[in-house]
Motif scaffolding. Structure first.
Motif, short mmCIF file in Angstrom:
data_model
loop_
_atom_site.label_atom_id
_atom_site.label_comp_id
_atom_site.label_asym_id
_atom_site.label_seq_id
_atom_site.Cartn_x
_atom_site.Cartn_y
_atom_site.Cartn_z
N TYR B 36 0.91 -1.16 -0.22
CA TYR B 36 -0.14 -0.02 0.30
C TYR B 36 0.80 1.12 0.02
CZ TYR B 36 -4.12 -2.72 1.38
OH TYR B 36 -5.16 -3.61 1.61
N GLN B 38 0.90 5.34 1.19
CA GLN B 38 0.07 6.41 2.30
C GLN B 38 0.55 7.54 2.11
OE1 GLN B 38 -0.28 5.17 6.60
NE2 GLN B 38 -2.03 6.14 6.53
N GLY B 41 -1.88 12.47 5.90
CA GLY B 41 -3.11 12.66 6.17
C GLY B 41 -4.14 12.07 5.31
N LYS B 42 -3.90 10.90 4.62
CA LYS B 42 -4.77 10.07 3.88
C LYS B 42 -4.86 8.91 4.10
CE LYS B 42 -5.55 13.33 0.46
NZ LYS B 42 -5.03 13.21 -0.92
N GLY B 43 -5.81 7.67 3.74
CA GLY B 43 -5.72 6.53 4.10
C GLY B 43 -5.06 5.71 3.10
N PRO B 44 -4.42 4.47 3.64
CA PRO B 44 -3.50 3.63 2.67
C PRO B 44 -4.31 3.51 1.24
CG PRO B 44 -3.55 2.87 4.67
CD PRO B 44 -4.73 3.81 4.58
N PHE B 46 -4.31 0.93 -2.16
CA PHE B 46 -3.88 -0.32 -2.71
C PHE B 46 -3.03 -0.16 -3.91
CE2 PHE B 46 -3.81 -4.69 -3.42
CZ PHE B 46 -4.45 -4.78 -4.62
N LEU B 87 3.31 0.63 2.79
CA LEU B 87 3.22 -0.27 3.92
C LEU B 87 3.23 -1.65 3.14
CD1 LEU B 87 0.03 1.58 5.58
CD2 LEU B 87 2.42 1.44 6.39
N PHE B 101 0.25 -5.80 9.40
CA PHE B 101 0.79 -4.88 8.59
C PHE B 101 2.29 -4.57 9.15
CE2 PHE B 101 -1.80 -2.61 5.85
CZ PHE B 101 -3.09 -2.98 6.15
N GLY B 102 3.18 -4.09 8.45
CA GLY B 102 4.52 -3.55 9.12
C GLY B 102 4.49 -2.40 9.29
N GLN B 103 5.57 -1.69 9.80
CA GLN B 103 5.66 -0.61 10.12
C GLN B 103 5.73 0.46 9.19
OE1 GLN B 103 4.83 -1.62 13.03
NE2 GLN B 103 6.51 -0.70 14.61
#
Lengths: 116, 111
Positions: B36, B38, B41-44, B46, B87, B101-103
């Motif tokens: 993903y 990101q 301020g936004k969502g991940p 795909f 991500l 999820f990873g960091q």
């Protein structure tokens, strides 16, 4: 398709207040999820649902509740807000890709919550 | 225990300087590995799904590859607009669709 929508975008709560974060998806996905994202900590799963009427705890469920009365909506309830709940909250939905057996999750824009 | 580790945590590149991001994973019965993007301020958002070792997927300047232990996201001749956090997530054997999820790796591409 609007995809996954979340409201509100921002909210400031006082300690002990309650609120509901709204999440709606228009993709007819059965699976829905709530995550929180803290700086440097990645995405942590709070609750998830595999269909209307079915919910289950994720990794960090304490202090939260959910319900799933329809396929489209998956609200997250915070009771007695605490500073530790200051975070960015993301809702996601997914479907099972039958040919491969894996789920792709699609995320909303997030709600930034501050508890003071 | 299922786990995903991404490296490096942060990466600074000059425009046009190609590099790779790493995602190491341990999961019993991998059903899919996801990348993903990101933006702040936004969502991940795909990008890719990889299902089995040896698989590769490409999108513009991005190419994702998968082995039995790790995945790489190769960025060829990056541009400033590629700056974002990337991500990685894995889907194990459960039928709940839960992802681990990873960091994340935060990429900055300077002009």
């Amino acid at each position: 398709n609007a995809g996954v929508t979340q409201t509100p975008k921002f909210r400031i709560l006082k300690i002990g207040q309650s609120m509901t974060l709204q999440c709606t998806q228009d993709m007819n996905h059965n699976y829905m999820y709530w995550y929180r994202q803290d700086p440097g900590m990645g995405l942590k799963l709070i609750y998830y649902s595999v269909g209307a009427g079915i919910t289950d705890k994720g990794e960090v469920p304490n202090g939260y509740n959910v319900s799933r009365s329809t396929t489209e909506d998956f609200p997250l309830r915070l009771e007695l807000a605490a500073p530790s709940q200051t975070s960015v909250y993301f809702c996601a939905s997914s479907y099972l890709r039958q040919t491969a057996g894996a789920y792709e999750q699609y995320f909303g824009p997030g709600t930034r919550l501050t508890v003071t | 225990e299922d786990q995903v580790t991404q490296s490096p945590e942060a990466l600074r590149l000059q425009e046009g300087e190609s590099s790779s991001l790493n995602c190491s994973y341990t999961v019993s019965g991998l059903r899919g590995l996801f990348w993903y993007r990101q933006d702040p301020g936004k969502g991940p958002e795909f990008l890719f799904t990889l299902y089995s070792a040896g698989e590769e997927k490409e999108k513009e300047r991005l190419k994702a590859t998968l082995t039995k232990k790790e995945s790489f996201l190769h960025i060829t001749a990056p541009k400033p607009e590629d700056s974002a956090t990337y991500l990685c997530a894995v889907h194990g054997p459960s039928n709940t669709g839960k992802l681990i999820f990873g960091q994340g790796t935060t990429l900055q591409v300077k002009p």
